[in-house]
Design a protein around this motif. Structure first.
Motif, short mmCIF file in Angstrom:
data_model
loop_
_atom_site.label_atom_id
_atom_site.label_comp_id
_atom_site.label_asym_id
_atom_site.label_seq_id
_atom_site.Cartn_x
_atom_site.Cartn_y
_atom_site.Cartn_z
N GLY A 1 -20.59 13.25 -10.73
CA GLY A 1 -21.19 12.42 -11.77
C GLY A 1 -20.91 10.94 -11.54
N THR A 2 -21.72 10.08 -12.19
CA THR A 2 -21.59 8.63 -12.00
C THR A 2 -20.28 8.10 -12.57
N SER A 3 -19.93 8.50 -13.78
CA SER A 3 -18.67 8.04 -14.38
C SER A 3 -17.48 8.48 -13.54
N GLU A 4 -17.55 9.72 -13.03
CA GLU A 4 -16.48 10.23 -12.18
C GLU A 4 -16.37 9.42 -10.88
N ALA A 5 -17.52 9.02 -10.33
CA ALA A 5 -17.53 8.22 -9.10
C ALA A 5 -16.88 6.86 -9.34
N LEU A 6 -17.12 6.26 -10.51
CA LEU A 6 -16.51 4.97 -10.85
C LEU A 6 -15.00 5.10 -10.98
N VAL A 7 -14.54 6.22 -11.55
CA VAL A 7 -13.10 6.47 -11.65
C VAL A 7 -12.50 6.62 -10.26
N LEU A 8 -13.17 7.41 -9.40
CA LEU A 8 -12.66 7.64 -8.04
C LEU A 8 -12.65 6.36 -7.21
N ALA A 9 -13.58 5.45 -7.47
CA ALA A 9 -13.57 4.16 -6.77
C ALA A 9 -12.26 3.41 -7.05
N GLY A 10 -11.81 3.45 -8.30
CA GLY A 10 -10.55 2.81 -8.64
C GLY A 10 -9.34 3.55 -8.09
N VAL A 11 -9.41 4.87 -8.13
CA VAL A 11 -8.30 5.69 -7.64
C VAL A 11 -8.07 5.45 -6.15
N LEU A 12 -9.14 5.48 -5.36
CA LEU A 12 -9.01 5.29 -3.92
C LEU A 12 -8.84 3.83 -3.52
N GLY A 13 -9.22 2.92 -4.43
CA GLY A 13 -9.28 1.51 -4.05
C GLY A 13 -8.05 0.68 -4.28
N ILE A 14 -7.16 1.08 -5.21
CA ILE A 14 -6.05 0.21 -5.62
C ILE A 14 -4.72 0.80 -5.17
N SER A 15 -3.91 -0.01 -4.50
CA SER A 15 -2.57 0.41 -4.06
C SER A 15 -1.62 0.51 -5.25
N SER A 16 -0.51 1.19 -5.05
CA SER A 16 0.56 1.25 -6.05
C SER A 16 1.49 0.06 -5.87
N SER A 17 1.44 -0.88 -6.82
CA SER A 17 2.32 -2.06 -6.74
C SER A 17 3.78 -1.66 -6.71
N ALA A 18 4.13 -0.64 -7.50
CA ALA A 18 5.53 -0.22 -7.59
C ALA A 18 6.02 0.34 -6.26
N ILE A 19 5.24 1.23 -5.64
CA ILE A 19 5.66 1.85 -4.39
C ILE A 19 5.66 0.83 -3.25
N VAL A 20 4.66 -0.05 -3.23
CA VAL A 20 4.61 -1.10 -2.20
C VAL A 20 5.86 -1.98 -2.28
#
Length: 402
Positions: A105-124
């Motif tokens: 779905g489109t909404s799910e794709a937008l969520v996955l874009a953020g999930v795959l796109g942003i690093s973890s500041s804490a772990i970095v």
């Protein structure tokens, strides 16, 4: 809470004997003692540690800001913006394409874009600290990419919430984005022109008062940021950036260390509590494909950053592996997706994806020289390093003979 500290310390000491980094071990302690695995359950609900976990994230990013100097931003801001934008374009773009390819779905794709796109500041941040790379030349671009990501994150969350929930409409979305952007501008103005006044406010010889002051400032500004739609992480970073450039900056760096380490352990432990390993087999293939995509995009982003800064193979590999982890932002998106009633496969997918990268990233960062050998010029650089070492070894041998 006491059990969480003891369990995290025990596993970390055990793993330290075989050279494992602490982050995956803290997460493993949370998984083993949480409600999602068989056996003894120390904490039934991850929300019981929510405030302490949030404090861990705030202190990690506050410390990151302390290590980031205004001079770096003034002299290298353009390069950092280009590197950060390229990183987002590659990773968010790949995540969006992957999301549409899954067909959830489109909404799910937008969520996955953020999930795959942003690093973890804490772990970095934790990887940089544990690996002793805070002073490395490639660390400034890494921090710059994190800053660009966190600014993007604030605006992305403001825009995504009404889209996936179907509420507020265009006007509400624009108001949320404007409010978040205005707060970021206010923090940026304070960082640029307010350090003199703020430095006088924090000037004290009493360590107790200084600890209470900087801790209060970091937590208060982060809390206000969260209320206006800005990620608490970027607010904590900005407070650290401001205070790090005052006369008290060096003392604050020393005083925040034990607080940062203690509450970061709780952050990663609570992170483990929220992960259900039993759900992973349901989405294992999409998770593995997503991990492969992320690794590929990170290497490409590392190569692009290296081209901008003129880095060799080893710093390039450090950039690619350090930024690999995904974490707290992905879990926020999982919560938003569940609340909006999106595809039920999203939550186990995000949990599995985050778990694998949270474990792989510190291990990969510690062995980044393997990747460096595979990059253009890597083998030649390794050979030069060996040739440089040989005369030193010969001299040492001659010294022993004499």
């Amino acid at each position: 809470m006491g059990g969480a500290f003891v369990a995290a310390a025990f596993l970390a000491r055990l793993g330290g004997r075989i050279g494992l980094p602490t982050i995956p071990l803290f997460i493993l302690a949370g998984i083993l003692l949480g409600p999602n695995t068989p056996g003894y359950v120390l904490i039934e609900d991850a929300h019981d540690l929510e405030m302490l976990s949030a404090l861990g994230l705030v202190l990690l990013l506050f410390y990151l800001g302390l290590e980031f100097h205004m001079d770096d931003l003034r002299t290298g801001g353009r390069k950092m913006a280009i590197a950060g934008s390229a990183y987002l374009l590659l990773n968010v773009g790949a995540g969006l394409g992957f999301g549409f390819a899954l067909g959830w779905g489109t909404s799910e794709a937008l969520v996955l874009a953020g999930v795959l796109g942003i690093s973890s500041s804490a772990i970095v941040t934790k990887i940089l600290v544990d690996a002793g790379r805070i002073g490395n030349k490639e660390t400034r671009p890494i921090l710059g990419i994190i800053v660009v990501e966190d600014i993007f994150l604030a605006l992305y969350l403001a825009a995504l919430q009404p889209v996936i929930s179907g509420a507020d409409g265009v006007t509400g979305t624009l108001l949320d984005i404007g409010q978040a952007f205005g707060f970021l501008v206010l923090l940026a103005v304070a960082a640029r022109w307010g350090t003199g006044l703020i430095g006088r406010l924090f000037a004290t010889k009493d360590n107790e008062l200084l600890v209470i002051s900087f801790l209060g400032a970091a937590v208060l500004v982060s809390g206000v940021a969260e209320k206006v739609g800005v990620a608490d992480a970027i607010a904590a970073f900005m407070v650290g950036l401001i205070l790090g450039n005052t006369g008290s900056g060096d003392r604050i760096r020393d005083l925040v260390h034990p607080l940062r380490d203690a509450f970061a352990a709780i952050f990663f432990f609570a992170f483990g509590l929220s992960i259900a390993p039993g759900d992973l087999p349901l989405v294992i293939w999409p998770v593995l494909i997503a991990v492969a995509i992320t690794v590929t995009m990170n290497v490409l982003a590392g190569l692009f950053t290296a081209r901008i800064y003129g880095f060799g193979p080893q710093p390039t590999a450090n950039v690619a592996t350090t930024l690999l982890a995904r974490g707290e932002f992905a879990l926020i998106l999982a919560t938003m997706a569940a609340a909006a009633g999106l595809d039920s496969r999203l939550s186990p997918f995000i949990a599995g994806y985050v778990l694998i990268l949270a474990v792989v990233a510190p291990l990969a960062a510690g062995r980044s020289h393997w990747l460096a050998r595979c990059l253009p010029g890597g083998k030649a650089a390794a050979a030069e390093g060996r040739e440089e070492d040989e005369p030193a070894e010969e001299l040492a041998g001659a010294g022993k003979e004499r």
